[in-house]
Design an enzyme around this catalytic site. Structure first.
Site, short mmCIF file in Angstrom:
data_model
loop_
_atom_site.label_atom_id
_atom_site.label_comp_id
_atom_site.label_asym_id
_atom_site.label_seq_id
_atom_site.Cartn_x
_atom_site.Cartn_y
_atom_site.Cartn_z
N ASN A 37 1.08 -0.75 0.15
CA ASN A 37 0.17 0.50 -0.30
C ASN A 37 0.97 0.99 0.03
O ASN A 37 1.94 1.46 1.19
CB ASN A 37 -1.02 0.07 1.51
CG ASN A 37 -1.63 1.23 1.72
OD1 ASN A 37 -1.54 2.20 1.13
ND2 ASN A 37 -3.05 0.77 1.30
N SER A 74 -4.98 -0.55 -2.85
CA SER A 74 -5.60 1.32 -2.78
C SER A 74 -6.95 0.77 -2.18
O SER A 74 -7.59 0.30 -1.59
CB SER A 74 -6.32 1.58 -4.53
OG SER A 74 -6.65 2.77 -4.09
N GLU A 75 -6.96 1.40 -0.88
CA GLU A 75 -7.20 1.49 -0.03
C GLU A 75 -9.35 1.84 0.15
O GLU A 75 -10.22 1.04 0.40
CB GLU A 75 -7.45 1.95 1.66
CG GLU A 75 -7.35 3.37 1.61
CD GLU A 75 -5.94 3.79 1.96
OE1 GLU A 75 -4.82 3.31 0.57
OE2 GLU A 75 -5.24 5.44 1.73
N ASN A 76 -9.57 2.19 -1.04
CA ASN A 76 -11.04 2.81 -1.06
C ASN A 76 -11.47 1.62 -2.12
O ASN A 76 -12.20 0.93 -2.20
CB ASN A 76 -11.48 3.72 -2.24
CG ASN A 76 -10.28 3.97 -4.12
OD1 ASN A 76 -8.87 3.79 -3.96
ND2 ASN A 76 -10.17 3.97 -4.77
N SER A 94 -11.13 -4.46 2.37
CA SER A 94 -10.01 -3.11 2.15
C SER A 94 -9.11 -3.07 3.71
O SER A 94 -8.20 -3.20 3.66
CB SER A 94 -10.47 -2.43 1.27
OG SER A 94 -9.57 -1.51 1.10
#
Lengths: 231, 224
Positions: free
Chosen positions: B29, B52-54, B94
């Site tokens: 990340n 990607s944390e979304n 996520s």
């Protein structure tokens, strides 16, 4: 079969002053564009809004802010709009900032019948002050309670008469958890499968969480257009 | 000891050195700012999956103008593509992935890092608070946290400190600090200087670091 609204005004008519609403989306991606516009038109006020972000100055939840319809905002990253800053500094708007993963899990817990859970996020930081911290297997975790809402407004790419939803790419984000955590959930879909049903194997949100559906054309505004130069 | 250095070049130097932290096979990340640039320098022969944390595992290159999909963005809200073998999921999934210890590495930006690995990177008191986003979750989730930042702030003060003055993002979470001047590890008994960048001396690094700095037996100089 689920209620299929004819107008966005009709879809938001039950949302009264002082309601707590969850609104799906990450940035401007996956937000229920027309339901937000209908809320602006309805002039409903004193809302508590739970959403990861708060739109931009002239779009998304930023429109509700501009109209002074939000009393409290619960999110993880909210400073993309100038009006937001002005209202926070003047004390018109109350803000609760929560780590993004904690926000997502609190909403998930709300829809899943779990009243609280422990997370490491935020331990040893200002947000842990006054919170219950407990040690498990040599590490500290803080207690977080579930979040629920009177209404959840979500956005999906596809929906059917059973209320099943399918999202597109990173427009999924907070929408599935919010759909489950709303006492009443209204889904704005780009395409409504009228004659048939969605493939059960492909459904992201099972229809049980959805109370009403409405079809809306999306603008899909881009916040940060980043492109590769052609060779 | 005033060195005129181009800001863009400083960021590039840090990003290129940070790329060496990425091992082929890693799930990584990358935070916003200098960490995002690291993606531009990932060696072709490394097989790396960027999270990607979304809700995207497998960030691809930037799209061509005609390929842009408004619903495909990274956590910095920039339009991206999905690489081959990518997957999409909810924000809850996520962060389950993040907190669950499934990421090998996170490379994050920093405002201050302390001797014991505390990180401050989300808030300056008195200034508008925008929020912590996913940073507080990520620092407790990824197996290794590398912070990339300029060695000193605009006023020339060290960003590596005995104790953070700014509100923390996480306590004792940083493993390694990479600046344009040095690579410093956070060990049990404090900070250890591992590498010195080209154009800098050990003395200059010590002088510009406002924390106790041990020197590794395997110290390397002019490595990047």
């Amino acid at each position: 079969m689920k209620k299929v609204y004819k107008s966005f005004q009709e879809a938001v008519t039950e949302i009264k002053d002082g309601s707590t609403i969850m609104v799906g989306g990450f940035g401007l991606v996956g937000i229920p564009e027309n339901l937000i516009l209908a809320l602006v038109e309805s002039k409903v006020k004193h809302l508590t809004v739970i959403s990861n972000n708060c739109g931009v100055d002239d779009w998304g939840l930023g429109l509700l802010l501009e109209n002074n319809q939000i009393n409290k905002m619960i999110g993880s990253y909210v400073g993309e709009n100038k009006e937001f800053e002005r209202q926070v500094l003047s004390g018109e708007l109350e803000v609760e900032l929560i780590p993004q993963g904690t926000l997502a899990e609190r909403i998930r817990a709300g829809g899943a019948g779990i009243p609280a859970f422990y997370t490491p996020a935020g331990v040893g930081t200002p947000i842990a002050e006054g919170q219950e911290v407990r040690r498990f297997e040599g590490r500290d975790y803080m207690l977080q309670t579930a979040l629920k809402a009177d209404f959840s407004l979500v956005r999906a790419a596809l929906g059917d008469r059973s209320g099943n939803l399918i999202y597109n790419k990173t427009a999924r984000n907070f929408n599935p958890m919010m759909a489950a955590a709303g006492n009443r959930t209204i889904a704005e879909v780009e395409d409504f499968v009228e004659a048939d049903f969605l493939d059960p194997e492909q459904v992201h949100t099972p229809g049980i969480y959805v109370d009403g559906i409405i079809v809306g054309i999306q603008e899909k505004r881009i916040e940060r257009l980043t492109v590769k130069q052609e060779a | 000891m005033l060195k005129q250095i181009d800001k863009g070049l400083v960021r590039e130097t840090i990003a290129k050195r940070a790329e060496q932290e990425i091992v082929s096979g890693y799930y990584v990340n990358l935070g916003i700012g200098i960490p995002t640039i690291v993606a531009n320098f990932i060696q072709q022969d490394k097989e790396v999956v960027l999270q990607s944390e979304n809700g995207l595992l497998g960030i691809g290159v930037s799209p061509l103008k005609e390929e842009v999909d408004p619903e495909l963005i990274n956590a910095g809200k920039e339009t991206v593509t999905a690489s081959s073998g990518a997957s999409f999921f909810s924000s809850a999934e996520s962060f389950a992935m993040i907190r669950g210890g499934h990421l090998d590495l996170a490379i994050l930006g920093g405002m201050e890092v302390s001797e014991n690995g505390d990180l401050a990177n989300w808030m300056i008191p008195g200034k508008m608070i925008k929020g912590m986003g996913g940073a507080m979750d990520i620092v407790h989730g990824a197996r290794k946290i590398v912070v990339v930042m300029e060695h000193v702030n605009r006023e020339g003060a060290s960003k590596i400190v005995k104790q953070c003055q700014l509100p923390l993002t996480g306590k004792g979470v940083v493993s390694r600090i990479i600046t344009e001047r040095a690579v410093i590890d956070v060990e049990k008994d404090g900070l250890v200087l591992m590498e010195v960048a080209k154009g800098w001396t050990v003395e200059e690094v010590i002088e510009s670091t406002n924390a106790t700095l041990g020197i590794s037996d395997e110290l390397k100089v002019a490595t990047y």
